[in-house]
Design a protein around this motif. Structure first.
Motif, PDB file in Angstrom:
ATOM      1  N   CYS A  11       0.833  -1.200   0.000  1.00 54.85           N
ATOM      2  CA  CYS A  11       0.000   0.000   0.000  1.00 54.85           C
ATOM      3  C   CYS A  11       0.866   1.247   0.000  1.00 54.85           C
ATOM      4  CB  CYS A  11      -0.962   0.008   1.184  1.00 54.85           C
ATOM      5  SG  CYS A  11      -0.171   0.238   2.789  1.00 54.85           S
ATOM      6  N   VAL A  15      -1.080   6.185   3.139  1.00 56.05           N
ATOM      7  CA  VAL A  15      -2.414   5.586   3.041  1.00 56.05           C
ATOM      8  C   VAL A  15      -3.431   6.312   3.926  1.00 56.05           C
ATOM      9  CG1 VAL A  15      -1.766   3.848   4.767  1.00 56.05           C
ATOM     10  CG2 VAL A  15      -3.732   3.441   3.285  1.00 56.05           C
ATOM     11  N   VAL A  53      -3.325  -3.525   4.698  1.00 52.97           N
ATOM     12  CA  VAL A  53      -4.047  -2.711   3.718  1.00 52.97           C
ATOM     13  C   VAL A  53      -5.466  -3.221   3.499  1.00 52.97           C
ATOM     14  CG1 VAL A  53      -3.183  -4.016   1.720  1.00 52.97           C
ATOM     15  CG2 VAL A  53      -3.902  -1.631   1.440  1.00 52.97           C
TER      16      VAL A  53
END
Length: 225
Positions: A11, A15, A53
Protein backbone atom coordinates in the motif's frame (compact mmCIF):
# COMPACT_ATOMS: atom_id res chain seq x y z
CA UNK A 1 -4.78 -4.92 -14.53
CA UNK A 2 -2.76 -7.75 -16.14
CA UNK A 3 -0.50 -5.30 -17.99
CA UNK A 4 -0.12 -2.82 -15.11
CA UNK A 5 3.25 -1.75 -13.71
CA UNK A 6 3.95 -3.72 -10.50
CA UNK A 7 4.38 -2.01 -7.13
CA UNK A 8 7.06 -2.92 -4.57
CA UNK A 9 4.92 -2.56 -1.42
CA UNK A 10 1.28 -3.54 -0.63
CA UNK A 11 0.00 0.00 0.00
CA UNK A 12 0.94 3.63 -0.40
CA UNK A 13 3.03 4.99 2.48
CA UNK A 14 0.59 7.91 2.85
CA UNK A 15 -2.41 5.59 3.04
CA UNK A 16 -3.97 7.38 6.04
CA UNK A 17 -3.74 10.77 4.32
CA UNK A 18 -5.23 9.43 1.08
CA UNK A 19 -8.11 7.69 2.85
CA UNK A 20 -9.09 10.85 4.74
CA UNK A 21 -8.85 13.08 1.65
CA UNK A 22 -11.95 14.80 0.25
CA UNK A 23 -12.37 12.52 -2.74
CA UNK A 24 -15.50 12.05 -4.84
CA UNK A 25 -17.74 9.17 -3.77
CA UNK A 26 -18.08 6.35 -6.30
CA UNK A 27 -21.38 6.34 -8.18
CA UNK A 28 -21.33 2.53 -8.29
CA UNK A 29 -19.32 0.86 -5.47
CA UNK A 30 -19.79 -2.65 -6.90
CA UNK A 31 -16.30 -2.86 -8.46
CA UNK A 32 -14.63 -1.68 -5.25
CA UNK A 33 -16.51 -4.23 -3.16
CA UNK A 34 -15.62 -7.03 -5.57
CA UNK A 35 -11.92 -6.12 -5.43
CA UNK A 36 -11.82 -5.86 -1.64
CA UNK A 37 -13.83 -9.08 -1.24
CA UNK A 38 -11.31 -10.91 -3.43
CA UNK A 39 -8.41 -9.40 -1.49
CA UNK A 40 -9.94 -10.55 1.81
CA UNK A 41 -10.09 -14.11 0.45
CA UNK A 42 -6.45 -13.98 -0.71
CA UNK A 43 -5.22 -12.41 2.55
CA UNK A 44 -7.04 -14.94 4.72
CA UNK A 45 -5.71 -17.89 2.76
CA UNK A 46 -2.10 -17.31 1.77
CA UNK A 47 -1.00 -13.66 1.82
CA UNK A 48 -0.42 -12.22 5.31
CA UNK A 49 1.50 -9.32 3.73
CA UNK A 50 -1.85 -7.89 2.61
CA UNK A 51 -3.38 -7.93 6.10
CA UNK A 52 -2.83 -4.26 6.96
CA UNK A 53 -4.05 -2.71 3.72
CA UNK A 54 -7.03 -5.08 3.44
CA UNK A 55 -8.09 -4.07 6.95
CA UNK A 56 -7.91 -0.43 5.87
CA UNK A 57 -9.87 -0.94 2.64
CA UNK A 58 -12.58 -3.10 4.20
CA UNK A 59 -13.59 -0.25 6.53
CA UNK A 60 -15.03 1.72 3.58
CA UNK A 61 -17.23 -0.85 1.86
CA UNK A 62 -20.45 1.17 2.30
CA UNK A 63 -19.34 4.52 0.84
CA UNK A 64 -16.03 4.12 -1.04
CA UNK A 65 -14.47 7.05 -2.87
CA UNK A 66 -12.22 7.39 -5.92
CA UNK A 67 -9.22 7.52 -3.56
CA UNK A 68 -10.23 4.19 -1.98
CA UNK A 69 -10.53 2.58 -5.42
CA UNK A 70 -7.09 3.91 -6.32
CA UNK A 71 -5.63 2.29 -3.18
CA UNK A 72 -7.34 -0.99 -4.04
CA UNK A 73 -5.79 -0.88 -7.51
CA UNK A 74 -2.40 -0.25 -5.89
CA UNK A 75 -2.77 -3.61 -4.10
CA UNK A 76 -3.58 -5.32 -7.41
CA UNK A 77 -0.41 -3.82 -8.92
CA UNK A 78 1.56 -5.18 -5.96
CA UNK A 79 0.03 -8.63 -6.46
CA UNK A 80 0.90 -8.52 -10.14
CA UNK A 81 4.57 -8.22 -9.23
CA UNK A 82 4.53 -10.78 -6.40
CA UNK A 83 2.54 -13.68 -7.82
CA UNK A 84 5.36 -16.04 -6.82
CA UNK A 85 5.09 -15.15 -3.11
CA UNK A 86 3.80 -18.07 -1.03
CA UNK A 87 3.88 -19.76 2.36
CA UNK A 88 6.21 -22.77 2.31
CA UNK A 89 5.66 -25.49 4.91
CA UNK A 90 8.36 -28.08 5.55
CA UNK A 91 9.64 -30.31 8.33
CA UNK A 92 11.67 -28.45 10.94
CA UNK A 93 15.08 -29.69 12.04
CA UNK A 94 14.74 -27.65 15.25
CA UNK A 95 12.30 -28.31 18.12
CA UNK A 96 8.92 -26.65 17.65
CA UNK A 97 8.27 -23.54 19.72
CA UNK A 98 5.45 -21.05 19.31
CA UNK A 99 7.01 -17.71 18.28
CA UNK A 100 4.97 -14.55 17.89
CA UNK A 101 5.50 -10.96 16.80
CA UNK A 102 3.18 -8.06 17.56
CA UNK A 103 3.12 -4.34 16.93
CA UNK A 104 0.76 -1.39 16.66
CA UNK A 105 0.59 2.07 15.16
CA UNK A 106 -0.54 4.81 17.51
CA UNK A 107 -3.66 6.80 16.67
CA UNK A 108 -3.31 6.37 12.92
CA UNK A 109 -7.03 6.24 12.11
CA UNK A 110 -9.34 9.22 11.71
CA UNK A 111 -10.92 8.65 15.15
CA UNK A 112 -7.42 8.18 16.60
CA UNK A 113 -7.79 4.49 17.37
CA UNK A 114 -4.65 2.41 16.88
CA UNK A 115 -4.25 -0.70 14.76
CA UNK A 116 -3.32 -4.08 16.22
CA UNK A 117 -1.11 -6.46 14.28
CA UNK A 118 0.31 -9.85 15.24
CA UNK A 119 1.51 -13.12 13.72
CA UNK A 120 2.68 -16.54 14.91
CA UNK A 121 4.87 -19.36 13.62
CA UNK A 122 5.97 -22.73 14.98
CA UNK A 123 9.73 -22.18 14.78
CA UNK A 124 12.02 -19.23 14.18
CA UNK A 125 12.61 -19.73 10.46
CA UNK A 126 9.22 -21.22 9.68
CA UNK A 127 6.19 -19.87 7.81
CA UNK A 128 3.35 -18.02 9.51
CA UNK A 129 0.48 -20.13 10.80
CA UNK A 130 -1.65 -17.22 12.05
CA UNK A 131 -1.85 -13.48 11.38
CA UNK A 132 -4.26 -10.63 12.03
CA UNK A 133 -4.64 -6.87 11.71
CA UNK A 134 -7.57 -5.01 13.26
CA UNK A 135 -8.53 -1.65 14.71
CA UNK A 136 -8.40 -1.46 18.50
CA UNK A 137 -11.70 -0.89 20.32
CA UNK A 138 -10.23 1.68 22.69
CA UNK A 139 -8.40 4.97 22.17
CA UNK A 140 -4.89 4.61 23.60
CA UNK A 141 -3.41 7.65 25.31
CA UNK A 142 0.22 6.71 24.62
CA UNK A 143 2.36 4.47 22.42
CA UNK A 144 3.09 2.04 25.25
CA UNK A 145 -0.61 1.68 25.99
CA UNK A 146 -1.32 0.84 22.33
CA UNK A 147 1.48 -1.74 22.49
CA UNK A 148 0.12 -3.15 25.76
CA UNK A 149 -3.28 -3.70 24.15
CA UNK A 150 -1.77 -5.44 21.12
CA UNK A 151 0.24 -7.78 23.38
CA UNK A 152 -3.00 -8.73 25.11
CA UNK A 153 -4.71 -9.44 21.78
CA UNK A 154 -1.75 -11.52 20.62
CA UNK A 155 -1.76 -13.53 23.85
CA UNK A 156 -5.42 -14.48 23.41
CA UNK A 157 -4.51 -15.99 20.04
CA UNK A 158 -1.30 -17.49 21.41
CA UNK A 159 -3.13 -19.25 24.23
CA UNK A 160 -5.35 -21.02 21.71
CA UNK A 161 -2.39 -22.32 19.72
CA UNK A 162 -0.50 -23.25 22.88
CA UNK A 163 -3.40 -25.41 24.07
CA UNK A 164 -3.86 -26.94 20.61
CA UNK A 165 -0.15 -27.77 20.43
CA UNK A 166 -0.21 -29.28 23.94
CA UNK A 167 -3.18 -31.50 23.02
CA UNK A 168 -1.41 -32.71 19.86
CA UNK A 169 1.78 -33.85 21.59
CA UNK A 170 0.20 -34.63 24.99
CA UNK A 171 2.14 -32.20 27.18
CA UNK A 172 1.47 -29.22 29.45
CA UNK A 173 2.38 -26.68 26.78
CA UNK A 174 5.57 -24.78 26.03
CA UNK A 175 6.26 -21.13 26.83
CA UNK A 176 5.26 -18.72 24.06
CA UNK A 177 8.02 -16.41 22.82
CA UNK A 178 6.38 -13.07 22.01
CA UNK A 179 8.55 -10.38 20.41
CA UNK A 180 7.65 -6.77 21.24
CA UNK A 181 9.37 -3.49 20.26
CA UNK A 182 8.31 -1.37 23.24
CA UNK A 183 10.30 -1.70 26.47
CA UNK A 184 7.80 0.30 28.54
CA UNK A 185 4.95 -2.03 27.57
CA UNK A 186 7.08 -5.05 28.53
CA UNK A 187 7.95 -3.47 31.87
CA UNK A 188 4.30 -2.66 32.56
CA UNK A 189 3.29 -6.24 31.78
CA UNK A 190 5.96 -7.73 34.04
CA UNK A 191 5.56 -5.33 36.98
CA UNK A 192 2.49 -6.14 39.15
CA UNK A 193 2.54 -2.70 40.77
CA UNK A 194 -0.33 -0.42 39.70
CA UNK A 195 1.16 2.79 38.31
CA UNK A 196 -0.62 6.15 38.18
CA UNK A 197 0.01 6.38 34.43
CA UNK A 198 -1.54 3.00 33.68
CA UNK A 199 -4.43 2.56 36.11
CA UNK A 200 -6.96 3.71 33.49
CA UNK A 201 -6.16 0.71 31.27
CA UNK A 202 -9.06 -1.72 31.18
CA UNK A 203 -8.68 -4.57 33.68
CA UNK A 204 -9.12 -7.21 30.99
CA UNK A 205 -5.74 -6.24 29.56
CA UNK A 206 -4.03 -6.97 32.89
CA UNK A 207 -4.63 -10.71 32.48
CA UNK A 208 -1.31 -10.54 30.66
CA UNK A 209 0.48 -10.26 34.01
CA UNK A 210 -0.97 -13.55 35.22
CA UNK A 211 0.18 -15.17 31.97
CA UNK A 212 3.73 -13.98 32.62
CA UNK A 213 3.68 -15.08 36.27
CA UNK A 214 2.52 -18.55 35.17
CA UNK A 215 5.40 -18.65 32.63
CA UNK A 216 2.94 -19.15 29.79
CA UNK A 217 4.57 -16.33 27.81
CA UNK A 218 8.02 -14.78 27.69
CA UNK A 219 8.04 -11.20 26.37
CA UNK A 220 11.23 -10.48 24.43
CA UNK A 221 12.32 -7.01 23.26
CA UNK A 222 13.10 -6.77 19.56
CA UNK A 223 14.27 -3.46 18.01
CA UNK A 224 11.88 -1.84 15.56
CA UNK A 225 14.31 -2.07 12.66
Amino acid sequence: MNECNPKAIPCDLSVNKLISSDSKELANPKLYREIVGSLIYIMTGTRPDLSYVVTKLSQYMSNPTVAHLSLARHVLKYLNGTLHYCLTFKKSDDPLCLVGYCDSDWGASEERRSNTGYCFKLYEGGPLISWKTKKQKVVSLSTYEAEYVVITNAMQEGNFFRQLYADMINCNGETIILNVDNKVAIALAKNPVHHQRSKHIDIKNHFLRSQIESKIVDLVYVPSN
